[in-house]
Scaffold this motif. Structure first.
Motif, short mmCIF file in Angstrom:
data_model
loop_
_atom_site.label_atom_id
_atom_site.label_comp_id
_atom_site.label_asym_id
_atom_site.label_seq_id
_atom_site.Cartn_x
_atom_site.Cartn_y
_atom_site.Cartn_z
N UNK A 129 7.94 -22.86 -100.71
CA UNK A 129 9.36 -22.49 -100.12
C UNK A 129 10.08 -23.43 -99.80
N UNK A 130 10.76 -22.67 -99.86
CA UNK A 130 12.25 -23.34 -99.54
C UNK A 130 12.87 -23.35 -98.23
N UNK A 131 11.33 -23.42 -97.00
CA UNK A 131 11.89 -23.47 -95.98
C UNK A 131 12.05 -24.82 -95.72
N UNK A 132 12.44 -24.86 -94.93
CA UNK A 132 12.84 -26.55 -94.23
C UNK A 132 11.62 -26.99 -93.76
N UNK A 133 10.18 -26.67 -93.24
CA UNK A 133 9.20 -27.11 -93.06
C UNK A 133 8.59 -28.05 -94.51
N UNK A 134 8.91 -27.49 -95.67
CA UNK A 134 7.95 -27.36 -97.09
C UNK A 134 9.09 -27.73 -97.72
N UNK A 135 10.32 -28.74 -97.31
CA UNK A 135 11.49 -29.32 -97.78
C UNK A 135 10.73 -30.76 -97.61
N UNK A 136 11.11 -31.82 -99.24
CA UNK A 136 11.10 -32.96 -98.82
C UNK A 136 12.37 -33.65 -99.09
N UNK A 137 12.50 -35.16 -98.52
CA UNK A 137 14.12 -35.57 -98.20
C UNK A 137 13.95 -36.31 -99.19
N UNK A 138 15.48 -36.88 -100.10
CA UNK A 138 14.90 -37.62 -100.91
C UNK A 138 15.74 -38.67 -100.86
N UNK A 139 15.80 -39.80 -100.82
CA UNK A 139 16.10 -41.30 -100.21
C UNK A 139 17.33 -41.78 -101.06
N UNK A 140 17.71 -40.91 -102.52
CA UNK A 140 18.76 -41.37 -102.83
C UNK A 140 20.39 -40.91 -102.08
N UNK A 141 21.23 -41.94 -102.74
CA UNK A 141 22.21 -42.04 -101.39
C UNK A 141 22.29 -42.18 -99.95
N UNK A 142 21.52 -42.34 -99.53
CA UNK A 142 20.92 -42.54 -98.04
C UNK A 142 21.44 -44.34 -97.83
N UNK A 143 22.44 -43.56 -96.31
CA UNK A 143 22.74 -44.91 -96.07
C UNK A 143 20.88 -45.75 -95.23
N UNK A 144 21.32 -47.14 -95.82
CA UNK A 144 19.81 -48.15 -95.67
C UNK A 144 20.02 -49.05 -94.55
N UNK A 145 19.80 -48.84 -93.15
CA UNK A 145 19.56 -50.23 -93.00
C UNK A 145 18.07 -51.37 -92.67
N UNK A 146 18.44 -52.32 -92.93
CA UNK A 146 17.63 -53.87 -93.08
C UNK A 146 17.56 -54.31 -92.21
N UNK A 147 16.55 -54.59 -91.02
CA UNK A 147 16.72 -55.45 -89.78
C UNK A 147 15.84 -56.60 -90.92
N UNK A 148 16.12 -57.93 -90.43
CA UNK A 148 16.05 -58.34 -90.19
C UNK A 148 16.35 -59.21 -92.27
N UNK A 149 17.63 -59.49 -92.56
CA UNK A 149 17.28 -59.34 -94.21
C UNK A 149 17.30 -60.39 -94.14
N UNK A 150 16.34 -61.15 -94.77
CA UNK A 150 15.87 -61.83 -95.04
C UNK A 150 15.01 -61.58 -97.06
#
Length: 316
Positions: A129-150
């Motif tokens: 279904x298209x209900x929120x509980x059945x939908x997955x999230x795309x990582x595309x265009x997300x803001x990403x934080x990397x803690x410990x950038x080595x």
């Protein structure tokens, strides 16, 4: 000169070690597999290859000039004692691309709800279904934080560029370099957290980073995802559990933990709180570097460090 390995070596070491032995015929390469004999064995060594050492062991090692760690983390070593005795410390970052790959895989699994869909479909339940509980999230265009950038963080950034993510890395020295895969680098962890949809925790464990992500910081992570492959104790355990259970955090993928198995063969749960009961958690048993390619790379790099040490001593 004596080079001492403080644990049993797998067959993956055979060929690289034979190369070292033929290259340095005057050097003794020894292995100690008996825990009770560690101190007496270390006393005769010029360098040790180990994943853990105590202050007592290092203090007793009169000849010791180098500690060579066959992986990245250094939280199992008394760094102050090593520094006081002017002992050289080597480690390896050869596993970085593989740890980063596993971290990204966990992120895609978490946001993609792969575990949920798999478990439901194994019972004949189709989440279509298209209900929120059945939908997955795309990582595309997300803001990403990397803690410990080595080393690991840079590979994570490289991989996520394929998804058109905006990436901010957190490190104490926020100096940016040309062609860096991150869009920005900051020395302000609160700023990075605030600007990120998905956070990758790759922080090492030391007095400054222990519980650096606490209840206060998690309270400001509403709707955010966290992927942790650094060290478990960098995140306060109860605070993360409550943040997930109470719906502050959207989800977490966890590869590093708070409880580990010892010598007993009994099952050991990885935490003091039941993360495994939460639907918004993906768990991995500290396996991010457990691939044949990573093992070979770490062994080759460790042998390279042994070679560097032997050559440096011959120049003295």
């Amino acid at each position: 000169m004596k080079i001492l390995f403080l644990s049993k070596l797998s067959e993956d070491w055979d060929a690289p070690l034979e190369v070292l032995k033929s290259e340095f015929p005057g050097v003794t390469f020894a292995v100690n597999e008996i825990p009770e004999n560690r101190i007496s064995a270390i006393k005769e060594a010029d360098a040790v290859i180990a994943g853990k050492l105590t202050a007592e062991e290092i203090e007793s090692a009169e000849k010791l000039c180098a500690v060579i760690v066959p992986f990245t983390g250094l939280n199992n070593f008394p760094l102050d004692v090593i520094d006081k005795k002017n002992i050289k410390l080597y480690n390896t970052h050869a596993n970085a691309p593989y740890v980063a790959e596993h971290a990204v895989a966990m992120a895609l699994t978490l946001l993609g709800k792969i575990n949920t869909f798999h478990n439901d479909l194994s019972r004949g339940i189709w989440n279509r279904t298209k209900e929120s509980g059945d939908m997955w999230q795309s990582i595309r265009n997300k803001n990403i934080g990397i803690l410990g950038y080595g080393h690991i963080g840079k590979y994570i950034a490289k991989y996520l560029k394929a998804f058109d993510c905006f990436i901010v890395g957190f490190k104490r020295n926020a100096e940016s370099k040309d062609n860096d895969p991150a869009d920005e680098i900051s020395d302000n962890i609160d700023e990075v957290i605030a600007r990120s949809d998905v956070l990758f925790n790759v922080l090492p464990l030391n007095p400054e980073t222990r519980h650096i992500i606490n209840s206060e910081k998690i309270a400001g992570m509403k709707g955010k995802y966290i992927i942790t492959v650094g060290r478990g104790e960098t995140i306060h355990e109860e605070a993360m559990y409550k943040g997930l259970k109470d719906g502050i955090l959207a989800g977490a993928a966890i590869d590093v933990w708070y409880r580990y198995p010892g010598k007993s063969e009994e099952p050991v749960m990885p935490a003091n709180y039941p993360f495994w009961e939460l639907p918004n958690v993906v768990m991995s048993p500290h396996k991010s570097a457990h691939t044949a390619e990573a093992v070979r790379a770490m062994i080759e790099d460790t042998c390279g460090n042994i070679r560097k040490f032997i050559i440096s001593q011959r120049k003295i």
